[in-house]
Design a protein around this motif. Structure first.
Motif, PDB file in Angstrom:
ATOM      1  N   SER A  74      -6.248  -9.175 -10.279  1.00 29.68           N
ATOM      2  CA  SER A  74      -5.874  -7.469 -10.781  1.00 29.68           C
ATOM      3  C   SER A  74      -6.244  -7.094 -12.077  1.00 29.68           C
TER       4      SER A  74
ATOM      5  N   VAL B 147      -4.444  -4.063  -6.752  1.00 30.99           N
ATOM      6  CA  VAL B 147      -4.614  -4.603  -5.299  1.00 30.99           C
ATOM      7  C   VAL B 147      -3.820  -4.453  -4.167  1.00 30.99           C
TER       8      VAL B 147
ATOM      9  N   ARG C 214     -12.167 -10.637  -3.264  1.00 29.78           N
ATOM     10  CA  ARG C 214     -12.228  -9.849  -4.630  1.00 29.78           C
ATOM     11  C   ARG C 214     -13.744  -9.199  -4.756  1.00 29.78           C
TER      12      ARG C 214
END
Length: 283
Positions: free
Chosen positions: A100, A107, A242
């Protein structure tokens, strides 16, 4: 009336509720035979290498676990904060801080119906002190749905209907939150989905979380609920992906399914085998 019954049961001490859950599991398995054919069919297909005796052992443990989770969910409306703090631990909260960017980017947390998925909400909220939005599909049984909403909204979590989730997440994308989704349910015909192999059969999975992640550039993690003992659980976060994302791939969904299968293999009785998850399966 049904909600009043739930409220009354929540007044009973947990140790007595666990005793009642044993009686309930005996009734469901041997007398009512609640979804026995579905559970047996799901298990034998998922674990073809196991003998019938081994399958039956998993079945019985599953029904005991299912009834324990049921009374835990009922009790969750009155269980004090200190009990949740003691009973639900978070193994690696530092991963959320990392993905985060030190709590500045939201998230997406994907999980499955394993362990006690409702207690996970309270465990994570109380242990980490992070705003949590729970994306959920309303239950057809209104008293049960009211109970689920009451359980999930304790300690500051915000239940969010799946039909409203995409718009809400995009609207509030600049706020830091965890968006939790139980993504192992069968998608509706109108939902965006992809077919992937899952325990020897190909079935559809939601693509919604992947679409949202790519639209918002939020990181995605998998949350596994480990059973440590009766009434005690541990949450483990595992990174899925991510940004930056490859818009042409379905890696997020594929990795979620892979991690879900591993989690179930490591503790088969703790997953929701009574779900008709393979109703749209292709061999």
């Amino acid at each position: 009336m049904q909600y009043l019954i739930y409220s009354g049961l929540a007044l009973i001490p947990l140790r007595i509720l666990y005793f009642l859950s044993l009686i309930g599991s005996f009734f469901l398995y041997y007398i009512a035979r609640y979804r026995r054919k579905i559970v047996r069919g799901n298990l034998t297909s998922a674990f073809p290498e196991l003998s019938i005796a081994e399958i039956k052992n998993i079945e019985k443990d599953f029904y005991r676990h299912l009834c324990r989770v049921a009374v835990e969910i009922v009790k969750a409306t009155r269980l004090p904060e200190s009990e949740f703090t003691d009973r639900v631990k978070v193994r690696n909260p530092e991963l959320i801080q990392e993905v985060s960017k030190n709590y500045t980017r939201s998230v997406i947390v994907l999980t499955i119906h394993q362990g006690n998925w409702e207690w996970m909400v309270h465990g994570a909220t109380l242990a980490m002190g992070i705003p949590l939005d729970i994306v959920y599909k309303p239950l057809q049984n209104k008293p049960a749905d009211d109970l689920a909403y009451a359980v999930r909204s304790r300690f500051g979590a915000r239940p969010l209907k799946v039909a409203d989730s995409t718009k809400d997440i995009i609207k509030r994308r600049k706020e830091f939150r965890l968006f939790a989704m139980i993504a192992d349910q069968s998608p509706s015909k109108r939902s965006r989905s992809i077919r992937l192999p899952f325990f020897n059969r190909e079935i559809p999975f939601y693509l919604g979380s992947e679409v949202i992640a790519k639209m918002t550039n939020f990181a995605v993690v998998f949350a596994q609920c480990h059973r440590k003992n009766v009434g005690y659980y541990e949450i483990e976060f595992i990174e899925i992906s991510r940004p930056p994302y490859d818009k042409s791939s379905n890696f997020i969904t594929e990795e979620y399914v892979r991690l879900a299968e591993i989690a179930i293999i490591n503790d088969p009785p703790s997953w929701l085998w009574s779900n008709r998850r393979w109703k749209h399966a292709k061999l």
